[in-house]
Motif scaffolding. Structure first.
Motif, PDB file in Angstrom:
ATOM      1  N   ASN B 180       0.809  -1.206   0.000  1.00 11.63           N
ATOM      2  CA  ASN B 180       0.000   0.000   0.000  1.00 11.63           C
ATOM      3  C   ASN B 180       0.847   1.264   0.000  1.00 11.63           C
ATOM      4  OD1 ASN B 180      -2.558  -1.086  -0.228  1.00 11.63           O
ATOM      5  ND2 ASN B 180      -2.593  -1.599   1.948  1.00 11.63           N
ATOM      6  N   HIS B 181       1.501   1.499  -1.108  1.00 16.38           N
ATOM      7  CA  HIS B 181       2.197   2.763  -1.269  1.00 16.38           C
ATOM      8  C   HIS B 181       1.219   3.900  -1.149  1.00 16.38           C
ATOM      9  CE1 HIS B 181       5.562   0.540  -2.590  1.00 16.38           C
ATOM     10  NE2 HIS B 181       4.927   0.057  -3.638  1.00 16.38           N
ATOM     11  N   ALA B 182       1.715   5.010  -0.680  1.00  8.07           N
ATOM     12  CA  ALA B 182       0.829   6.169  -0.566  1.00  8.07           C
ATOM     13  C   ALA B 182       1.041   7.112  -1.740  1.00  8.07           C
ATOM     14  CB  ALA B 182       1.085   6.873   0.756  1.00  8.07           C
ATOM     15  N   LEU B 183       1.542   6.592  -2.855  1.00  4.70           N
ATOM     16  CA  LEU B 183       1.825   7.461  -3.994  1.00  4.70           C
ATOM     17  C   LEU B 183       0.560   8.095  -4.548  1.00  4.70           C
ATOM     18  CD1 LEU B 183       4.278   5.174  -5.951  1.00  4.70           C
ATOM     19  CD2 LEU B 183       4.816   7.396  -4.948  1.00  4.70           C
ATOM     20  N   SER B 184       0.586   9.387  -4.673  1.00  4.74           N
ATOM     21  CA  SER B 184      -0.496  10.068  -5.377  1.00  4.74           C
ATOM     22  C   SER B 184      -0.054  11.476  -5.695  1.00  4.74           C
ATOM     23  CB  SER B 184      -1.769  10.117  -4.522  1.00  4.74           C
ATOM     24  OG  SER B 184      -2.635  11.104  -5.052  1.00  4.74           O
ATOM     25  N   ILE B 185      -0.557  11.950  -6.804  1.00 10.37           N
ATOM     26  CA  ILE B 185      -0.221  13.324  -7.193  1.00 10.37           C
ATOM     27  C   ILE B 185      -0.794  14.337  -6.202  1.00 10.37           C
ATOM     28  CG2 ILE B 185      -2.225  13.594  -8.723  1.00 10.37           C
ATOM     29  CD1 ILE B 185       0.156  14.912 -10.595  1.00 10.37           C
ATOM     30  N   ARG B 186      -1.614  13.884  -5.297  1.00  7.65           N
ATOM     31  CA  ARG B 186      -2.170  14.781  -4.275  1.00  7.65           C
ATOM     32  C   ARG B 186      -1.346  14.816  -2.995  1.00  7.65           C
ATOM     33  NH1 ARG B 186      -5.605  13.546  -7.764  1.00  7.65           N
ATOM     34  NH2 ARG B 186      -7.459  14.785  -8.202  1.00  7.65           N
ATOM     35  N   ASN B 187      -0.231  14.101  -2.975  1.00  7.80           N
ATOM     36  CA  ASN B 187       0.465  13.883  -1.705  1.00  7.80           C
ATOM     37  C   ASN B 187       1.625  14.813  -1.394  1.00  7.80           C
ATOM     38  OD1 ASN B 187      -1.243  11.897  -1.098  1.00  7.80           O
ATOM     39  ND2 ASN B 187       0.212  10.193  -1.284  1.00  7.80           N
ATOM     40  N   ALA B 188       1.991  15.689  -2.310  1.00  8.31           N
ATOM     41  CA  ALA B 188       3.159  16.531  -2.026  1.00  8.31           C
ATOM     42  C   ALA B 188       2.863  17.449  -0.843  1.00  8.31           C
ATOM     43  CB  ALA B 188       3.506  17.353  -3.263  1.00  8.31           C
ATOM     44  N   ARG B 189       3.882  17.647   0.000  1.00 10.10           N
ATOM     45  CA  ARG B 189       3.700  18.492   1.192  1.00 10.10           C
ATOM     46  C   ARG B 189       4.828  19.501   1.278  1.00 10.10           C
ATOM     47  NH1 ARG B 189       2.965  13.519   5.324  1.00 10.10           N
ATOM     48  NH2 ARG B 189       1.674  12.306   3.899  1.00 10.10           N
ATOM     49  N   PRO B 190       4.548  20.640   1.808  1.00  7.29           N
ATOM     50  CA  PRO B 190       5.595  21.654   1.942  1.00  7.29           C
ATOM     51  C   PRO B 190       6.826  21.065   2.621  1.00  7.29           C
ATOM     52  CG  PRO B 190       3.483  22.604   2.496  1.00  7.29           C
ATOM     53  CD  PRO B 190       3.248  21.140   2.278  1.00  7.29           C
ATOM     54  N   GLY B 191       7.947  21.434   2.101  1.00  9.57           N
ATOM     55  CA  GLY B 191       9.199  20.910   2.633  1.00  9.57           C
ATOM     56  C   GLY B 191       9.755  19.756   1.822  1.00  9.57           C
ATOM     57  N   ASP B 192       8.886  19.075   1.083  1.00  9.84           N
ATOM     58  CA  ASP B 192       9.354  17.957   0.259  1.00  9.84           C
ATOM     59  C   ASP B 192      10.335  18.440  -0.805  1.00  9.84           C
ATOM     60  OD1 ASP B 192       7.643  16.359   1.682  1.00  9.84           O
ATOM     61  OD2 ASP B 192       6.177  16.086   0.055  1.00  9.84           O
ATOM     62  N   GLN B 193      11.176  17.520  -1.213  1.00 13.47           N
ATOM     63  CA  GLN B 193      12.130  17.832  -2.268  1.00 13.47           C
ATOM     64  C   GLN B 193      11.626  17.271  -3.603  1.00 13.47           C
ATOM     65  OE1 GLN B 193      15.281  19.583  -1.473  1.00 13.47           O
ATOM     66  NE2 GLN B 193      13.774  19.999   0.125  1.00 13.47           N
ATOM     67  N   ILE B 194      12.040  17.941  -4.652  1.00 10.98           N
ATOM     68  CA  ILE B 194      11.629  17.505  -5.996  1.00 10.98           C
ATOM     69  C   ILE B 194      12.861  17.053  -6.766  1.00 10.98           C
ATOM     70  CG2 ILE B 194      10.593  18.250  -8.173  1.00 10.98           C
ATOM     71  CD1 ILE B 194       9.048  20.292  -6.404  1.00 10.98           C
ATOM     72  N   ALA B 305       9.989  13.299   0.924  1.00 11.10           N
ATOM     73  CA  ALA B 305      10.207  14.071   2.144  1.00 11.10           C
ATOM     74  C   ALA B 305      11.689  14.417   2.253  1.00 11.10           C
ATOM     75  CB  ALA B 305       9.769  13.253   3.356  1.00 11.10           C
ATOM     76  N   GLU B 306      11.949  15.578   2.818  1.00  9.30           N
ATOM     77  CA  GLU B 306      13.317  16.068   2.837  1.00  9.30           C
ATOM     78  C   GLU B 306      14.276  15.074   3.483  1.00  9.30           C
ATOM     79  OE1 GLU B 306      13.749  19.926   4.539  1.00  9.30           O
ATOM     80  OE2 GLU B 306      15.723  20.214   3.628  1.00  9.30           O
ATOM     81  N   GLN B 307      13.824  14.456   4.581  1.00  8.02           N
ATOM     82  CA  GLN B 307      14.753  13.586   5.317  1.00  8.02           C
ATOM     83  C   GLN B 307      15.140  12.345   4.519  1.00  8.02           C
ATOM     84  OE1 GLN B 307      11.632  14.306   6.277  1.00  8.02           O
ATOM     85  NE2 GLN B 307      10.540  12.499   7.040  1.00  8.02           N
ATOM     86  N   ILE B 328      15.819  19.367  -7.992  1.00  6.32           N
ATOM     87  CA  ILE B 328      15.634  20.597  -8.768  1.00  6.32           C
ATOM     88  C   ILE B 328      14.800  21.631  -8.032  1.00  6.32           C
ATOM     89  CG2 ILE B 328      15.915  19.459 -10.997  1.00  6.32           C
ATOM     90  CD1 ILE B 328      12.837  19.566 -11.286  1.00  6.32           C
ATOM     91  N   GLY B 329      14.300  21.277  -6.870  1.00  7.97           N
ATOM     92  CA  GLY B 329      13.520  22.279  -6.161  1.00  7.97           C
ATOM     93  C   GLY B 329      12.824  21.664  -4.972  1.00  7.97           C
ATOM     94  N   ASN B 330      11.926  22.426  -4.392  1.00  6.13           N
ATOM     95  CA  ASN B 330      11.227  21.931  -3.220  1.00  6.13           C
ATOM     96  C   ASN B 330       9.784  22.424  -3.212  1.00  6.13           C
ATOM     97  OD1 ASN B 330      12.941  24.481  -2.444  1.00  6.13           O
ATOM     98  ND2 ASN B 330      11.104  24.489  -1.170  1.00  6.13           N
ATOM     99  N   VAL B 331       9.015  21.788  -2.373  1.00  7.46           N
ATOM    100  CA  VAL B 331       7.597  22.109  -2.248  1.00  7.46           C
ATOM    101  C   VAL B 331       7.444  23.162  -1.163  1.00  7.46           C
ATOM    102  CG1 VAL B 331       5.327  21.152  -1.721  1.00  7.46           C
ATOM    103  CG2 VAL B 331       7.011  19.771  -2.971  1.00  7.46           C
TER     104      VAL B 331
END
Ligand code: SF4
Ligand code: SF4
Ligand code: MG
Ligand code: MG
Ligand code: MG
Ligand code: MG
Ligand code: MG
Ligand code: MG
Ligand code: MG
Ligand code: MG
Ligand code: MG
Ligand code: MG
Lengths: 385, 363, 91, 363, 385, 91
Positions: B180-194, B305-307, B328-331
Motif C-alpha cells: 500500500n504505497h501512498a503514492l499520489s499526485i495529491r500527496n506533495a507536502r511543503p518541505g518535500d524535495q523535488i 520528504a526532505e529527510q 531541482i527544487g522543493n515544495v
C-alpha cells in the motif's frame, strides 16, 4: 553555447545589479523596444533585480503583436483557399484574427505549415508546382533581408507559385511615434540589438538628439540587458543623450551594407498600420513594383478586409509604454495566452503574454502572496501520457 | 484611461471562447488538453477513479461477491492506457513500438505498481509497409522483454489510405501493487524535495529535429526507457515517496503544475540545478523553445520528504536510468498551485502550464 | 523580436548561387544562408536569425563586457579599501 | 493436357505471394487478417496467452510473490482490447462510442467473465467537432451504465488533419471470472449444438447502407448491445457451455471457421434455420453479399452439449437479446476444420472463411 | 422477396430433382454460360442434386474472369495516375494484373472507388471537376446499356472529365467459339437469362441450328436452374434442338429494344480478347467514334501494354468447359481466392473460385472425407473484434 | 454474370431527362434508372442490374414454373395411381 552561457552568469548579473544600484539616484523609466528583450527580462526575472527607481516598460517590438488585425484576417482568407500552402513562422499561428486564428484554419482543412526560414518556402513551392505557396512575411528590419532574399530568389529562380503577404515594420518610426505622444513616460531606450545588426544605429542618433533621450543598443542575454540598463541609467544620471552600443559584438554603427542593399532591392518604405497603435507614417516595407507579382494581397485580391478590434484591449497603450499589461481589465480574465484578446497576449514576446507567463499576475516580486489564485484550481491534473 | 484591475477579484483564466473544433493544441498535454478533458471527458464520464487522473487507475479486484468496491478484498491492480501517434515511426533512440511499450509500463511504474501485462491495438493505414510493421512489432517484443511484461492480447484495424497515418498503437497495461504505497499526485507536502531522474527534453527535441520545416542535425537520442526497474528500486529503498510521475507530453512544467494544483502546494525550482543536455539546450535556443515544456519518455519527477531525499538520490544515482538525477527544487506552502523558478541570474518567474502547442518562436 | 543565436560556421558551400553554411549551435547543426555575411568563414561565429547569418561576432568586442565587470571588481576592491580607510568625500 | 491434381497431396492454401503493404482486407477479419496476425504478430510476439487468440486473455493475478504464472493463486481476470474505426460515427442503432463500449464488454462476456472496468483512448483528428466528441462520450457513458462497467482511465491524442479520420477509439477491458468455466474456442466436441443468439448481419448491413457509392435506404438498425447480462444468465443456467464468441468482423462464417479449426471439428449448418432479417437478406442480395460474412455487434455464437441445448435455448429466448435465438447446426467429427452448410434446396456447400474484404458483386 | 423466395423452395427443388432423374437415360454434358448461374449452382449445391448422368460445366460467363490481363494492367496504370479517380464494380478490384491488383494501387495511394452503378461515376465526376473519373466498363450485354447510358449522359451533360475503360464482351460469339472447338464436350446450354433480358434470344436460334444443340434461356434462382436443366435434359433426351425459354418472366424473344438502341448509339461490335481463351472475332463492344473522346485508353495513351499470363493457369480450358477447376494443378495450392493466379479464381462467379469457395476442394459430394485438410490448420483463430 | 434482382417500383421521377424510380427490394430502397423499361409503373416489379431496370417482370409467366410443378404433382399422383394399379407400358 559560446557567446551565450557567459552572458547568463549569476556572478556577472549580480555585479551589474549592484552597479546599477550604486549609480541610480532617482526614478527612471526605460523602454526596451524589442520583444526579445522583454522575453529575456521576464524569463530571467530581471526587473526584480533592479532597484525600485528603475522601471522598465515594454515596447512595440514584437512583429507578431503589431501585425494589424486586417492582415491576420487576410492571411486567414488566403490560407483558407484550396490550392494554397500557407507558410508562417510558428508564433503567428495563434494570433487571433476577427473570428479565427491560423490554427483553426488548419483544423478546418487549410494547409498551414510552420517554417523555420523564408527560404524553406521556396523548397515547398518547388515541391508543389500546382499549388501556390504564400509566406506570411512579418518582421522588423532584422527579418527583412531574409524575406527579401526569398522573394529575390523566387524571381531569379522563376518560382512563380510563390507569394508573400508582407507585414514589415520599422523600429525608428515607432520609437518616434512613442516619443511624440503627449502621454509617453519613456526617458531612455534600450535599442533592439538585432535590428541594429542589420540597419546599424545611425538612424537613432537624430532621434536621440531630437527627443533628448539616451538610447543604448542592447543584446538579448541577461547580462546584456543588465549592462544595457546600467549604461542607460548612467547616461540618464549623467544627463547624457545620444546612442551607446552595448551589443558591439554583433552591431556595427553602419550595420550590414549587404543586408541593407538586399532590402532596398526588394522593398520600399511605406506607411503601415500597427496593431493597437494605428498607422505610423513611413513605418514599414512593401514590395517594390518590380516584385509586385509576388504580392499575395494582389494575387488573392484580399484588399479590403474590414475588422474591428476588441474594445477592451488596451494593447496600444501597452505597446507605447503608457500602461502595463496587468492594468488591463481583461488581463488574465477574458484574455489569456490560450484565448488571447489582443496581440500582445499571443506571442511569447508580447508584453501581456510575458507578464502572464512569467507570473506578473500579481504585481509582486514575491510569489508567496499568490494564494488568491489557489481557490479553485483551473489546471486539471493530466495523466500526461 | 481604463480602470486599474482589481487584483482581489482576479480569477483564474476563463477562456474567452471555447474552441469548436479539436486543435493540435488539444493534444499537447497543456492547458488546452486539460480543458478538453475537463469539458468533455470528466464532465460526461467522471467518476472517482477516472477523475483522480493519476497516471494509472488503481482498482481493487475482489471476488465478484462481496461488492467490487470493497477496496480491501482482493489485489490492487493498476490500469492505464495510451495511444501512440508519434512521427517519425523510427527515430534516434527508439521507435513507436518501444515507446508504446515503455510509455504504458512507465505509467504503471510511477503509481508504484509492477507492470505485468499489456494489450496492443494497432490502427494501420492501408498501404503501410508490412516490413515496417514487422520491425515495430519486433521492437515491441524487445521492449516487453526489457521491461519484463507480457503482451497478452491485441487487435488490428485497417483504415482507408489517407484516413490514418501509417500506424497508431494503443497499449493498455495492467500492473500489480506490491504494497500500500501512498503514492499520489495529491500527496506533495511543503518541505518535500523535488527530484528529476535525469536530463530533460531529450525525447521531444529528438522528435523535433526530424520535423519538416524545422529539422536539424544532432546526435541527440530519445530517452525512451522502462522505468519500472528504477521505480522498484526506489520504492524498495524509500517507501515514503510521495509522488512519482513521468513528465511526458507537456514536459516537466506541465507535470509540476499538475502536481502543485492537485496537492495544493507551491513549487520552487532552481533553474541552475535542472539537468539539460547541451544539444537540447541549443536546439531549444535555436527554436525559441523552453526545455521545461518538452516531452520526456524515460524520466521521472519524484517528490520525497526532505529527510529521505539524500538516501533516495543515492539509490537513483546507482541506477543507470537515474545516473543524472538531480534535486531541482522543493515544495512550499507559499503560492499554492503555482510553480516558481529561481532563474540563473537570481530572478524569479512563474512557470506556467503550456497553453497550446509549444511553437517555434522565430521573432 | 528577432530571435538570434550564436553559432560556429563549420562548412560553407554554394546553393542557387548563394553562399550557404552549416553552422554548429552547440551540437545542433543547421544550414544557414551566409549571403549577408561575406566575412563568415569556417571557424567564425555568426548570429543567426530565421536561417540567415546577420553578423560575424566580433570576439574582441565580446570580451569587453567582462573586462568591464573585471574593472568594476577592481573599483569595488578599491572602494572597499577606501571604506576600510574610512575616507570621506570620495565621489 | 495438364496432369490431374493429386488430391492426396493437396495442401492447405499457400499464398502465392505475400502482400508487401497493408490492404483493407487485412482488417476484414478474414483470411488476410489471420495471415497478418500469424506472419507478424504471433510470429514476433507469440506467447501462450496471446497465441490462444481467445476474445479476451485470461490472466491469473496472484500476489507478486509467488510467481505470477501460478494460475491458482489469485483471481482470474479477463483482459481484451479493440480499436474502433467505424464510419459513419453515428449510424442507425448506435454510434462509435456505444460500439467501443459494447465491443469490449462483449469480448469479456464471451469468455465468461463479468466486465468491470474499461479504459478508452481517443485519437482525434485536428478539426473534429468537439460537439460530436461530446455526443460520443455521452453515448459511452450511457453504454457503460447499461453494461454495468466503469470507465476508469483514458487518453487523448490529436493528429494532424488528414492523418486520422475524425475519431478512433480504443477500449480495453478488465473482467473477473466468476468461476472456472471451461469456455474456450478449443472446446467444441462432435455432437454439440450450435446456437446463434439472433438475426445475423444487422450491424454490417446497416453500416453498408451508408457507404458512399453503395448507399441504400432501409429501416435496418445496428444490433450493437452489451451481451454480458445474457451471457451471465446463460452461464448461470448452463455452466457446461463449451464456446461462446461474438461474430463481429468477418461474420458468423469466420467465427465458425475459427472454431472448427481451433477445436479440430467439423461443423454442419442448416441454412434454413439461420435467422436473417428480411432487410439484411434483401440488401445482401442486392449487393451480391452473403450475410454469413457480415459483422454483428450484439450476437453470440454458442456451442453447447446436445443434452443442455434445449434448456439453454429456453434461457436465451427469455432474454431480450436472445429472443430470436436459433439452433443453426451441430458439431461433427467429420470434415474437421471445415464448415459445411446444407442449403435451402437440399444441397451442400463448404462455408469458407472470408478471403479479403467482402466486395459488392455486380456481375 | 417476391420473385425470389419462391424460387428457393426445397419442395419445388425436390420435385424438379426427381423429374430430372425420371427423364434422364444417358450421360449429358450441359454448360451454364453465365457466372451468376455457376454461383447459384455451387452456392446451393445444385450439382449434388443432379443424377450422375448430368454433368454441368461452367462457361466463360463472368466478365471479371474474362477481362484480359492487359486491360487489367491498363486499368492499374490509369488508376495510378495522380489526378484520376478510378471507379469500378467491387469484384474487379481483386483481379490480379501482371504485378498488382487495383486494391494494391489503392493501398499505394491511387484513388480507387467502388460504385454500384455506372451512373454514380457521373456524380463523382461532377463533384471533382479538376480530376478525371475513369470507369472500368466491363460486362456482358446485360451491363452494356447501363454503361452506354453513362457515356451518353456524359456527352449530353458535357461531363468532360469522365472516361470509360471498355472491356465489353458478347455471349453468342463465345458460345460459338466453344462449339467450334474440336475438344468441346458441351451438348446443351443454359442460356444467360439477364443477357437475354436485354438482347432477346433470336441470335441463339441460328447457333442452335448450326451446332445442333438445345439452348435453354435460364434464370438465376435454384428452381430456375433446376427447371432449366430439366428442360435441357428433356430436349437432349428427345433429340430436340432449338432455343427454349425457362426465364420467360424476365426474357422476351426480342429482348429490350430500348436497351439495344442505347447500346447501338454508343457502342459498336469489335474483336475482343478473352482472358484465358484468346481473341474471338466480333465478340465485344467498343465506343463508336462519336464517343471516342470518352475512351480512357486513348486519353491515357496506354495502348500497348505487354503482358504474360501465368503458364500454370488452365483457366482457358476451364472457361471452355474442357477442364474442371480442380483439375488444375495450381488449384487450391498456389492459386486461391486470396492469391488468385488466374481470373477464374478471382470473381466469386469465376468457376475456380466457385469450386474453391463452395467446397469443391475434394471432388466428393460428401464433405466427410475432407480430413486430409485438417493436418495443419492454416486458418488462425482470430479474436474477431 | 449480371447479378439482377427483383424489386417493386414505389416511385418514379425524372432526373437529367431520364426516367428514374425508387425501387423496394424487400425493405431496402434504391434509386434505379427506369429508362430501359418504359412500361415500369409504380407497383410493378422489375429486374434490376447495376442500378438499371432491365425488364418488367411478367407476373403471369412467373407463375408458369409453379403451374408446371403442380402439373408434375398431378402427373405423379396419376403415375402413383398407375403404379398402384400396377399397369405396365406407360411412357
Ligand atoms: S491583456 Fe489582453 S486585452 Fe489586455 S492589453 Fe494585453 S492583449 Fe489586450
Ligand atoms: S485454379 Fe487458378 S490457376 Fe488453375 S485454372 Fe483456376 S484460376 Fe487458373
Ligand atoms: Mg504519465
Ligand atoms: Mg495519456
Ligand atoms: Mg505514458
Ligand atoms: Mg496512460
Ligand atoms: Mg498518409
Ligand atoms: Mg478484443
Ligand atoms: Mg479526414
Ligand atoms: Mg469477439
Ligand atoms: Mg470485440
Ligand atoms: Mg479485435
Amino acid at each position: 553555447m559560446k557567446f551565450q552561457a557567459e552572458y547568463r552568469d549569476l556572478v556577472a548579473a549580480k555585479k551589474l545589479q549592484r552597479a546599477i544600484g550604486e549609480i541610480v539616484t532617482q526614478p527612471w523609466t526605460i523602454m526596451e523596444v524589442c520583444g526579445g528583450q522583454t522575453h529575456t527580462i521576464v524569463r530571467y526575472g530581471i526587473d526584480e533585480l533592479l532597484p525600485d527607481e528603475v522601471e522598465l516598460v515594454h515596447g512595440p517590438g514584437c512583429p507578431v503583436c503589431v501585425t494589424p488585425l486586417e492582415l491576420i484576417d487576410k492571411a486567414i482568407e488566403i490560407a483558407s483557399c484550396d490550392d494554397v500552402i500557407f507558410c508562417s513562422f510558428g508564433d503567428m499561428l495563434r494570433v487571433p484574427g476577427s473570428r479565427h486564428d491560423l490554427f483553426e484554419i488548419k483544423a478546418s482543412g487549410g494547409d498551414v505549415r510552420i517554417v523555420y526560414s523564408p527560404l524553406d518556402c521556396l523548397k515547398v513551392a518547388e515541391q508543389n508546382p500546382d499549388r501556390t505557396v504564400v509566406f506570411f512575411a512579418v518582421g522588423f528590419e532584422t527579418t527583412a533581408p531574409a524575406n527579401a532574399m526569398a522573394v529575390w530568389q523566387a524571381k531569379k529562380r522563376r518560382i512563380d507559385n510563390f507569394a508573400v503577404l508582407v507585414s514589415h515594420v520599422l523600429v525608428p518610426p515607432a520609437m518616434e511615434s512613442i516619443l511624440s505622444s503627449p502621454n509617453h513616460r519613456v526617458q531612455g531606450f534600450l535599442g533592439a540589438g538585432h535590428v541594429c545588426s542589420v540597419m546599424g544605429y545611425e538612424d537613432y542618433e537624430p532621434l536621440a538628439t531630437r527627443y533628448q533621450v539616451p538610447i543604448v543598443v542592447t543584446g538579448f542575454e541577461p547580462v546584456d540587458l543588465l549592462e544595457g540598463i546600467y549604461r542607460c541609467v548612467r547616461m540618464l544620471e549623467q544627463g547624457k543623450i545620444g546612442v551607446d552600443n552595448q551589443y558591439a559584438r554583433a552591431v556595427k554603427r553602419e550595420g550590414s551594407r549587404v543586408a541593407q542593399g538586399l532590402i532596398k532591392e526588394v522593398f520600399e518604405v511605406t506607411d503601415r498600420k500597427w496593431r493597437g497603435i494605428g498607422t505610423i507614417p513611413h513605418s514599414g516595407f512593401r514590395l517594390r513594383s518590380e516584385y509586385e507579382r509576388f504580392d499575395a494581397e494582389q494575387r488573392f485580391a484580399v484588399g479590403d478586409v474590414q475588422v474591428r478590434e476588441s474594445s477592451k484591449c488596451i494593447s496600444g497603450m501597452v505597446l507605447q509604454g503608457i500602461h502595463k499589461p496587468h492594468e488591463c481589465p481583461a488581463f488574465g480574465k477574458e484574455c489569456t495566452p490560450e484565448h488571447p484578446l489582443g496581440a500582445t497576449m499571443v506571442s511569447s514576446e508580447g508584453a501581456c503574454a510575458a507578464y502572464y507567463n512569467y507570473g506578473r499576475l500579481l504585481e509582486s516580486h514575491q510569489p508567496s502572496c499568490s494564494s488568491t489564485l489557489a481557490g479553485k484550481p483551473a489546471i486539471v491534473p493530466l495523466p500526461t501520457d | 484611461m481604463p480602470p486599474i484591475a482589481d487584483f482581489d477579484q482576479m480569477s483564474c483564466p476563463t477562456p474567452r471562447r471555447q474552441h469548436e473544433r479539436v486543435l493540435l493544441g488539444h493534444g499537447s498535454g497543456g492547458k488546452l488538453s486539460a480543458d478538453l478533458i475537463q469539458r468533455v471527458f470528466l464532465k460526461e464520464l467522471g467518476n472517482d477513479v477516472l477523475s483522480s487522473l493519476e497516471d494509472s487507475a488503481t482498482l481493487a479486484l475482489g471476488s465478484l461477491e462481496p461488492a467490487v468496491d470493497d477496496a480491501r478484498s482482493g489485489p490492487r491492480i493498476a490500469f492505464t492506457t495510451d495511444s501512440f501517434v508519434v512521427k517519425p515511426l523510427f527515430f534516434p533512440g527508439g521507435d513507436i513500438g518501444k515507446l508504446a511499450v515503455f510509455g504504458t509500463v512507465n505509467d504503471l511504474a510511477v503509481v508504484g505498481a509492477t507492470p505485468l501485462y499489456l494489450s496492443a491495438a494497432f490502427i494501420l493505414e492501408e498501404g503501410f509497409e508490412i516490413e515496417l510493421l514487422r520491425r515495430i512489432v519486433i521492437s515491441m517484443r524487445h521492449a516487453c522483454d526489457q521491461a519484463g511484461v507480457t503482451l497478452v492480447t491485441g487487435d488490428t484495424k485497417v483504415v482507408d489510405r489517407g484516413k490514418g497515418d501509417e500506424v497508431f498503437i494503443t497499449t493498455t497495461g495492467i500492473g500489480l501493487h506490491a504494497a500500500n504505497h501512498a503514492l499520489s499526485i495529491r500527496n506533495a507536502r511543503p518541505g518535500d524535495q523535488i527530484i528529476v531522474s535525469g536530463t530533460i527534453g531529450d525525447h521531444g527535441m529528438t522528435i523535433m529535429s526530424t520535423r519538416e520545416g524545422i529539422e536539424f542535425e544532432t546526435a541527440l537520442q530519445s530517452d525512451t526507457a522502462p522505468l519500472n526497474d528504477l521505480t522498484r528500486a526506489m520504492l524498495d529503498a524509500c517507501p515514503s515517496i510521495r509522488v512519482m510521475r513521468d513528465p511526458t507530453r507537456g514536459g516537466v512544467s506541465s507535470t509540476l503544475n499538475e502536481l502543485a494544483t492537485a496537492s495544493n502546494v507551491g513549487i520552487l525550482l532552481d533553474e541552475a540545478s535542472i539537468p539539460v543536455r547541451p544539444e537540447v539546450h541549443s536546439a531549444c535556443e535555436m527554436l525559441g523553445l523552453d526545455p521545461m515544456y518538452v516531452a520526456n519518455e524515460g524520466k521521472l519527477i519524484v517528490v520525497v520528504a526532505e529527510q529521505d531525499c539524500q538516501s533516495l538520490m543515492k539509490v537513483m544515482k546507482q541506477h543507470p536510468l537515474g545516473r543524472d538525477a538531480a534535486v531541482i527544487g522543493n515544495v512550499t506552502a507559499d503560492h499554492a498551485g503555482m510553480v516558481v523558478m529561481r532563474t540563473l541570474v537570481g530572478g524569479q518567474r512563474v512557470v506556467t502550464m503550456l497553453a497550446g502547442e509549444q511553437l517555434p518562436r522565430i521573432c | 523580436m528577432c530571435l538570434g543565436i550564436p553559432g560556429r560556421v563549420v562548412e560553407t558551400f554554394i546553393e542557387h548561387d548563394v553562399m550557404m553554411g552549416k553552422v554548429d549551435f552547440g551540437g545542433v547543426f543547421k544550414q544557414v544562408c551566409l549571403n549577408l555575411t561575406p566575412d563568415a568563414e569556417v571557424g567564425k561565429y555568426v548570429i543567426v536569425h530565421v536561417g540567415f547569418a546577420l553578423q560575424v561576432i566580433d570576439e574582441s568586442e565580446a570580451e569587453k563586457v567582462f573586462e568591464f565587470l573585471q574593472h568594476m571588481d577592481d573599483l569595488q576592491e578599491l572602494r572597499a579599501g577606501e571604506e576600510d580607510a574610512n575616507v570621506e568625500g570620495a565621489p
